[in-house]
Design a protein around this motif. Structure first.
Motif, PDB file in Angstrom:
ATOM      1  N   ASN A 198       0.774  -1.246   0.000  1.00 26.16           N
ATOM      2  CA  ASN A 198       0.000   0.000   0.000  1.00 26.16           C
ATOM      3  C   ASN A 198       0.803   1.295   0.000  1.00 26.16           C
ATOM      4  O   ASN A 198       0.333   2.312  -0.470  1.00 26.16           O
ATOM      5  CB  ASN A 198      -0.970   0.007   1.176  1.00 26.16           C
ATOM      6  CG  ASN A 198      -2.088  -0.978   0.948  1.00 26.16           C
ATOM      7  OD1 ASN A 198      -2.503  -1.198  -0.193  1.00 26.16           O
ATOM      8  ND2 ASN A 198      -2.561  -1.613   1.997  1.00 26.16           N
ATOM      9  N   CYS A 205       1.474   3.614   2.255  1.00 26.43           N
ATOM     10  CA  CYS A 205       0.966   4.832   2.891  1.00 26.43           C
ATOM     11  C   CYS A 205       2.199   5.713   3.120  1.00 26.43           C
ATOM     12  O   CYS A 205       3.253   5.192   3.505  1.00 26.43           O
ATOM     13  CB  CYS A 205       0.294   4.499   4.220  1.00 26.43           C
ATOM     14  SG  CYS A 205      -1.064   3.342   4.004  1.00 26.43           S
ATOM     15  N   SER A 206       2.077   7.014   2.899  1.00 23.35           N
ATOM     16  CA  SER A 206       3.310   7.801   2.767  1.00 23.35           C
ATOM     17  C   SER A 206       4.067   8.010   4.076  1.00 23.35           C
ATOM     18  O   SER A 206       5.210   8.420   4.075  1.00 23.35           O
ATOM     19  CB  SER A 206       2.992   9.151   2.120  1.00 23.35           C
ATOM     20  OG  SER A 206       2.015   9.806   2.877  1.00 23.35           O
ATOM     21  N   CYS A 247       4.538   5.454   6.222  1.00 23.69           N
ATOM     22  CA  CYS A 247       4.793   4.127   6.793  1.00 23.69           C
ATOM     23  C   CYS A 247       6.029   3.442   6.213  1.00 23.69           C
ATOM     24  O   CYS A 247       6.237   3.409   5.000  1.00 23.69           O
ATOM     25  CB  CYS A 247       3.565   3.248   6.582  1.00 23.69           C
ATOM     26  SG  CYS A 247       3.707   1.659   7.400  1.00 23.69           S
ATOM     27  N   ASN A 279      -2.546  -6.310   5.864  1.00 26.49           N
ATOM     28  CA  ASN A 279      -3.672  -5.884   5.048  1.00 26.49           C
ATOM     29  C   ASN A 279      -4.555  -7.099   4.766  1.00 26.49           C
ATOM     30  O   ASN A 279      -4.696  -7.513   3.624  1.00 26.49           O
ATOM     31  CB  ASN A 279      -3.065  -5.322   3.748  1.00 26.49           C
ATOM     32  CG  ASN A 279      -4.029  -4.473   3.001  1.00 26.49           C
ATOM     33  OD1 ASN A 279      -5.084  -4.100   3.512  1.00 26.49           O
ATOM     34  ND2 ASN A 279      -3.693  -4.190   1.773  1.00 26.49           N
ATOM     35  N   HIS A 323      -7.803  -3.037   5.669  1.00 23.98           N
ATOM     36  CA  HIS A 323      -7.676  -1.669   5.138  1.00 23.98           C
ATOM     37  C   HIS A 323      -9.080  -1.236   4.684  1.00 23.98           C
ATOM     38  O   HIS A 323      -9.747  -1.995   3.974  1.00 23.98           O
ATOM     39  CB  HIS A 323      -6.715  -1.675   3.950  1.00 23.98           C
ATOM     40  CG  HIS A 323      -6.250  -0.312   3.546  1.00 23.98           C
ATOM     41  ND1 HIS A 323      -7.133   0.682   3.164  1.00 23.98           N
ATOM     42  CD2 HIS A 323      -5.019   0.243   3.473  1.00 23.98           C
ATOM     43  CE1 HIS A 323      -6.448   1.783   2.870  1.00 23.98           C
ATOM     44  NE2 HIS A 323      -5.156   1.535   3.054  1.00 23.98           N
ATOM     45  N   GLN A 346      -6.557   6.542  10.537  1.00 21.71           N
ATOM     46  CA  GLN A 346      -5.302   7.334  10.370  1.00 21.71           C
ATOM     47  C   GLN A 346      -5.560   8.829  10.417  1.00 21.71           C
ATOM     48  O   GLN A 346      -4.906   9.534  11.162  1.00 21.71           O
ATOM     49  CB  GLN A 346      -4.525   6.958   9.096  1.00 21.71           C
ATOM     50  CG  GLN A 346      -4.304   5.464   8.870  1.00 21.71           C
ATOM     51  CD  GLN A 346      -3.552   4.738   9.974  1.00 21.71           C
ATOM     52  OE1 GLN A 346      -3.173   5.324  10.972  1.00 21.71           O
ATOM     53  NE2 GLN A 346      -3.371   3.439   9.834  1.00 21.71           N
ATOM     54  N   LEU A 358      -5.796  12.342   4.135  1.00 19.65           N
ATOM     55  CA  LEU A 358      -5.864  10.956   3.652  1.00 19.65           C
ATOM     56  C   LEU A 358      -5.237  10.856   2.262  1.00 19.65           C
ATOM     57  O   LEU A 358      -4.593   9.876   1.921  1.00 19.65           O
ATOM     58  CB  LEU A 358      -7.320  10.466   3.637  1.00 19.65           C
ATOM     59  CG  LEU A 358      -7.899  10.230   5.041  1.00 19.65           C
ATOM     60  CD1 LEU A 358      -9.413  10.087   4.990  1.00 19.65           C
ATOM     61  CD2 LEU A 358      -7.277   8.987   5.676  1.00 19.65           C
ATOM     62  N   MET A 415      -1.589  11.083   2.696  1.00 17.61           N
ATOM     63  CA  MET A 415      -1.128   9.826   3.306  1.00 17.61           C
ATOM     64  C   MET A 415      -1.204   8.649   2.333  1.00 17.61           C
ATOM     65  O   MET A 415      -0.786   7.548   2.664  1.00 17.61           O
ATOM     66  CB  MET A 415      -2.004   9.501   4.525  1.00 17.61           C
ATOM     67  CG  MET A 415      -1.756  10.371   5.743  1.00 17.61           C
ATOM     68  SD  MET A 415      -2.985   9.946   7.015  1.00 17.61           S
ATOM     69  CE  MET A 415      -2.165  10.541   8.492  1.00 17.61           C
ATOM     70  N   ASN A 416      -1.804   8.879   1.157  1.00 20.54           N
ATOM     71  CA  ASN A 416      -1.988   7.821   0.160  1.00 20.54           C
ATOM     72  C   ASN A 416      -2.864   6.683   0.687  1.00 20.54           C
ATOM     73  O   ASN A 416      -2.572   5.498   0.483  1.00 20.54           O
ATOM     74  CB  ASN A 416      -0.623   7.266  -0.308  1.00 20.54           C
ATOM     75  CG  ASN A 416      -0.750   6.405  -1.549  1.00 20.54           C
ATOM     76  OD1 ASN A 416      -1.657   6.615  -2.364  1.00 20.54           O
ATOM     77  ND2 ASN A 416       0.130   5.435  -1.696  1.00 20.54           N
ATOM     78  N   ARG A 417      -3.946   7.042   1.382  1.00 22.87           N
ATOM     79  CA  ARG A 417      -4.815   6.008   1.965  1.00 22.87           C
ATOM     80  C   ARG A 417      -5.908   5.527   1.002  1.00 22.87           C
ATOM     81  O   ARG A 417      -6.591   4.556   1.256  1.00 22.87           O
ATOM     82  CB  ARG A 417      -5.458   6.540   3.254  1.00 22.87           C
ATOM     83  CG  ARG A 417      -4.497   6.697   4.404  1.00 22.87           C
ATOM     84  CD  ARG A 417      -4.007   5.382   4.919  1.00 22.87           C
ATOM     85  NE  ARG A 417      -5.030   4.617   5.632  1.00 22.87           N
ATOM     86  CZ  ARG A 417      -4.854   3.379   6.075  1.00 22.87           C
ATOM     87  NH1 ARG A 417      -3.721   2.750   5.852  1.00 22.87           N
ATOM     88  NH2 ARG A 417      -5.813   2.750   6.723  1.00 22.87           N
ATOM     89  N   LYS A 418      -6.157   6.300  -0.042  1.00 17.96           N
ATOM     90  CA  LYS A 418      -7.115   5.874  -1.097  1.00 17.96           C
ATOM     91  C   LYS A 418      -8.573   5.817  -0.653  1.00 17.96           C
ATOM     92  O   LYS A 418      -9.369   5.052  -1.181  1.00 17.96           O
ATOM     93  CB  LYS A 418      -6.672   4.556  -1.734  1.00 17.96           C
ATOM     94  CG  LYS A 418      -5.255   4.655  -2.308  1.00 17.96           C
ATOM     95  CD  LYS A 418      -4.965   3.519  -3.250  1.00 17.96           C
ATOM     96  CE  LYS A 418      -3.654   3.692  -3.960  1.00 17.96           C
ATOM     97  NZ  LYS A 418      -2.475   3.421  -3.178  1.00 17.96           N
TER      98      LYS A 418
END
Ligand code: 5AD
Ligand code: SF4
Length: 479
Positions: A182, A184-185, A187, A225, A276, A303, A310, A313-316
């Motif tokens: 994933n 996330c930016s 992590c 995930n 996720h 998050q 979001l 954070m690249n959480r989509k």
């Protein structure tokens, strides 16, 4: 080399070390940092080490072998490791203790470099992809008396058949997949645990059947995930990159895995971490609703509550999508409770963004919130972002969130008082040996008086008082 051959070789090394140690009475101590996946890795390390004739001690000053299984998700774990290594120096000089460090932090070059320069007395450094080679590495250190570094930068393979020594005998953790795709930016996990790979359904089922036979009552399915279980494999089969051997005919997704495990006799409860939100498809929601053993409690990492954050954070998913998902889950799963992870102070987080997080917390009313102050991780996109938040603002926001969460939990706890809950009895309470401890379906700790024969069974308990992090109860009808 095939993974089964590699495991066979390690079993030979286990016998070699056993032979070396046969006249000695040796002890080992292990310190595990971080998440439940790391705990599960440590259980595998303990399984191998105990077969090599070491017995466990909690006092590392007494141990002949000390292992650190490290985490690098946040900075505080680094301070803890280096502090402990400092303490161990004198002990090693006196006793010749073998020191091994493994896990996520060892996949970071700047950390291994620091160990080589500042802590040269460490004997073994191993990474997340070489845990199964611990017997071989230990043998080489014992026989050849040299220092060893065994860290691989590859995508992890899955190794089946390692011995395991579980931490308790009621709940069994079972890792169903490794790695994360994933990015996330904030992590570091995808960089240290590699790409996503799922275990084969038949191997997972076999393990669950085995622990059920051994008397375990609760299963915790683990992965970075979990609700994308087998997704990569299915895609590869579709694209012709992987041979379709037919072994995914019956189970080809997380929801089908849940349904299959639900049928296994002896297991009473099934939990999983972490899913996720972007992968929370309807089939997973339906499986939770349909399967009587799957706890109606879901950990759903938020998050941040701000759609802006979001995105960074690249959480989509957006704030609205998260809230809609929660609504859908609550409407389809009666009595659902939710827990979550929240990061405060990620790069660029404005006061307004933070207010959005508070807003989601107010709306969802989580049963439990794991709160984290953003910690910059070398090599992640988040670390390179310019608009970092000053520490004092991060702390202020953290305190404000904590206050809100605690007031909600206190309120929620009040709702439990007078209710009857089904409790899986886990053992004696750590703080009061006269009391038993267990958990509700919603994962709340409950303590109560009772005989130790009840350990391992599910009983009805009436809740009589609340104490923030646990509830107190009493058995119904003196049962
Ligand atoms: N800083 C703070 N918290 C983090 N997490 C992951 N990376 C970081 C970081 N750099 C948190 C997330 C994740 C949990 C396991 O740890 O909330 O869900
Ligand atoms: Fe990290 Fe995101 Fe993967 Fe979780 S999903 S391990 S937070 S990158």
């Amino acid at each position: 080399m095939e993974t089964s051959k590699e495991i066979k070789i390690q079993k030979e090394y286990i016998n070699k070390v056993k032979e070396l140690n046969k006249t000695k009475r040796l002890q080992y101590s292990i310190l595990t940092m971080g998440c439940q996946l790391n705990e599960n890795d440590s259980e595998k390390l303990c399984g191998m080490i105990e077969e090599m004739k070491y017995t466990k001690t909690d006092d590392f000053t007494e141990a002949d072998l000390v292992i650190f299984n490290t985490c690098c998700v946040r900075e505080n774990a680094e301070d803890k490791l280096f502090g402990k290594l400092g303490e161990l120096k004198r002990i090693k000089e006196k006793k010749g203790t073998i020191i091994a460090i493994g896990g996520c932090m060892m996949q970071e070059k700047h950390i291994t470099k620091k160990i080589h320069t500042s802590y040269p007395y460490v004997d073994i450094i191993f990474g997340t992809h070489t845990l199964h080679k611990f017997p071989e590495n230990l043998y080489k250190v014992l026989e050849e008396k040299k220092k060893l570094e065994d860290v691989l930068d590859i995508d992890g393979k899955i190794y089946e058949g390692l011995p395991i020594k579980r931490n308790n005998n009621i709940q069994a953790s079972i890792t169903i997949m490794n790695g994360c795709n994933n990015f996330c930016s904030y992590c570091i996990v995808p960089y240290v645990r590699g790409r996503e790979r799922s275990r084969k359904p038949k191997d997972i089922i076999k393990e669950v059947e085995q622990v059920a036979k051994e008397g375990y009552k609760e299963i915790m399915l683990l992965g970075q995930n979990v609700n994308s279980y087998l997704r990569v494999e299915m895609q590869e089969i579709k694209e012709g990159k992987m041979e379709d051997t037919g072994e995914y005919k019956e189970i080809n997704s997380f929801s089908k895995l849940l349904r299959k495990i639900n049928e296994i006799d002896g297991i009473e409860r099934i939990r999983f971490v972490s899913p996720h939100p972007k992968d929370f498809t309807d089939d997973v929601i339906e499986a939770i609703a349909d399967c009587d053993k799957v706890c109606k409690q879901v950990h759903l990492p938020l998050q941040s509550g701000s759609s802006n954050m979001l995105k960074t954070m690249n959480r989509k998913y957006t704030k609205e999508q998260y809230l809609n998902l929660v609504e859908k889950m609550k409407s389809k799963i009666p009595n659902l409770t939710l827990s979550t992870d929240i990061i405060v102070g990620f790069a660029g987080e404005s006061e307004e963004d933070f207010e959005d997080t508070l807003d989601v917390v107010k709306k969802v009313k989580f049963e439990q919130v794991f709160m984290f102050i953003y910690s910059r991780r070398v090599g992640t996109p988040g670390d390179k972002m310019e608009n970092q938040i000053p520490e004092e603002i991060k702390h202020k926001r953290f305190d404000k969130l904590k206050q809100l969460v605690e007031s909600q939990i206190a309120q929620r706890n009040q709702e439990y008082i007078g209710s009857t809950q089904k409790i899986l009895v886990e053992g004696k309470s750590k703080n009061n040996q006269e009391m038993l401890t267990g958990r509700t379906d919603s994962n709340k700790v409950v303590i109560f008086e009772g005989s130790k024969d009840l350990i391992g069974s599910i009983i009805n308990i009436k809740i009589i008082s609340e104490h923030m992090w646990y509830l107190k109860g009493e058995k119904i009808n003196g049962k």
